[in-house]
Design a protein around this motif. Sequence first.
Motif, short mmCIF file in Angstrom:
data_model
loop_
_atom_site.label_atom_id
_atom_site.label_comp_id
_atom_site.label_asym_id
_atom_site.label_seq_id
_atom_site.Cartn_x
_atom_site.Cartn_y
_atom_site.Cartn_z
N VAL A 135 33.52 38.54 44.94
CA VAL A 135 34.23 37.33 45.40
C VAL A 135 34.36 36.29 44.27
O VAL A 135 34.75 35.16 44.50
N ARG A 136 34.00 36.70 43.06
CA ARG A 136 34.08 35.87 41.85
C ARG A 136 33.29 34.56 41.99
O ARG A 136 33.78 33.48 41.70
N MET A 137 32.05 34.70 42.47
CA MET A 137 31.19 33.52 42.61
C MET A 137 29.88 33.69 41.84
O MET A 137 28.93 32.94 42.06
N GLY A 151 36.65 26.38 49.84
CA GLY A 151 37.10 27.74 49.50
C GLY A 151 35.98 28.55 48.86
O GLY A 151 35.85 29.76 49.10
N GLN A 152 35.15 27.86 48.05
CA GLN A 152 34.02 28.55 47.41
C GLN A 152 32.98 28.95 48.46
O GLN A 152 32.43 30.05 48.41
N GLN A 153 32.73 28.05 49.41
CA GLN A 153 31.77 28.36 50.48
C GLN A 153 32.25 29.58 51.27
O GLN A 153 31.46 30.47 51.60
N GLN A 154 33.54 29.61 51.51
CA GLN A 154 34.11 30.72 52.25
C GLN A 154 33.86 32.05 51.53
O GLN A 154 33.52 33.06 52.12
N ALA A 176 41.49 29.76 56.37
CA ALA A 176 41.70 28.39 56.85
C ALA A 176 41.21 27.38 55.81
O ALA A 176 40.08 27.46 55.35
N GLY A 177 42.09 26.47 55.43
CA GLY A 177 41.71 25.37 54.54
C GLY A 177 41.44 25.76 53.11
O GLY A 177 40.77 25.02 52.39
N VAL A 178 41.92 26.91 52.65
CA VAL A 178 41.74 27.26 51.23
C VAL A 178 43.09 27.18 50.52
O VAL A 178 44.14 27.28 51.15
N ASP A 179 43.05 26.98 49.20
CA ASP A 179 44.32 26.87 48.47
C ASP A 179 44.90 28.27 48.21
O ASP A 179 44.26 29.29 48.50
N ALA A 180 46.10 28.30 47.65
CA ALA A 180 46.82 29.57 47.50
C ALA A 180 46.04 30.56 46.62
O ALA A 180 46.01 31.76 46.91
N ALA A 181 45.38 30.04 45.55
CA ALA A 181 44.66 30.93 44.64
C ALA A 181 43.46 31.57 45.36
O ALA A 181 43.20 32.77 45.21
N ALA A 185 42.58 35.42 46.28
CA ALA A 185 41.30 36.03 45.90
C ALA A 185 40.63 36.67 47.12
O ALA A 185 40.09 37.78 47.04
N ILE A 186 40.68 35.97 48.24
CA ILE A 186 40.06 36.51 49.46
C ILE A 186 40.81 37.76 49.92
O ILE A 186 40.20 38.77 50.29
N LEU A 187 42.14 37.70 49.84
CA LEU A 187 42.93 38.87 50.23
C LEU A 187 42.60 40.08 49.35
O LEU A 187 42.49 41.21 49.84
N ASP A 188 42.43 39.82 48.05
CA ASP A 188 42.05 40.91 47.13
C ASP A 188 40.74 41.57 47.57
O ASP A 188 40.61 42.79 47.54
N VAL A 189 39.79 40.72 47.95
CA VAL A 189 38.48 41.25 48.38
C VAL A 189 38.65 42.09 49.66
O VAL A 189 38.07 43.18 49.78
N LEU A 190 39.48 41.60 50.58
CA LEU A 190 39.70 42.36 51.82
C LEU A 190 40.32 43.72 51.49
O LEU A 190 39.94 44.75 52.03
#
Length: 257
Positions: A135-137, A151-154, A176-181, A185-190
């Motif tokens: 998740v690049r964290m 977005g980072q918490q998510q 919900a409530g995250v920016d486009a980037a 990133a979340i979609l990539d992980v999914l």
Amino acid sequence: MTIDPSDINMDPPAIVIKNLTVSYGPKPALLDVSLSIEKGVLAGVIGPNGAGKSTFIKAILGFVKKDTGSVSILGIPAEKAKGLVAYVPQRGAVDWDFPIQVKEVAMMGRYGSIPWYRDCRKQDWELVDKALEMVRMSDFRNSQIGQLSGGQQQRVFMARALAQGSDILLLDEPFAGVDAATERAILDVLEQAKKTGRTLIVVHHDLATAAEYFDRLILIKQRVYAYGTPQAVLQEELLSEVYEGRLKIFAELAGRK
Ligand SMILES: Nc1ncnc2c1ncn2[C@@H]1O[C@H](COP(=O)(O)OP(=O)(O)OP(=O)(O)O)[C@@H](O)[C@H]1O
Ligand SMILES: [Mg+2]
């Protein structure tokens, strides 16, 4: 007694729901829902506010009391299958001020697999680090969760679910409530998780991206109105029934299918 081999399902679907009704008050939040979700899909749960999307996820997890019906996970009754499912809750449902580091949040995903008599092992930390990397964290490993952006918490909560190593992931509005980037990133992980054979059920409220993001859609408003490919589910007639004519983007959706 003889057993007919055809009665034994060697490869059960990821989730089978039969005649599920859930009520908090007099009006059921979910009514007589029956659905079979095959393994390895990336499924979006869509429907208006209050439709019962979160309740649907919680019912699969066994977090809400069922009036009637049953849920089975990989052929096992859901009550006995808790460790097989990982969950990322809707953001408002989490206390972000709790003083805990990112790596510890991710390690919480491992607790179900660690017996009470032993501490976290090197391999548990390796799984945590791998999940944070996914998740690049990784750079925020030692940060306090409360000091991160939404977005980072998510993403950290996704890492927690990934670290669990479950075959089935349930996510309630991860975008919900995250920016486009971050959304990308979340979609990539999914998508990566899907590639490793996991089954993902994701509550999503943006119909405009539903067809692009998911290979299955579940359209809910108290009942399941449709389950299938985006093409099959994003039908004008179905959507206008569920959203009660509040949608003005049918033409646009049809164009994206
Ligand atoms: N803990 C609860 N107690 C009482 N009623 C509840 C509870 N949780 C949900 N409800 C009700 O059940 C219905 C379905 O709620 P749910 O949260 O599942 O909807 P949702 O589709 O996830 O909505 P949203 O898009 O706003 O997140 C709503 O009418 C809601 O008010
Ligand atoms: Mg919800």
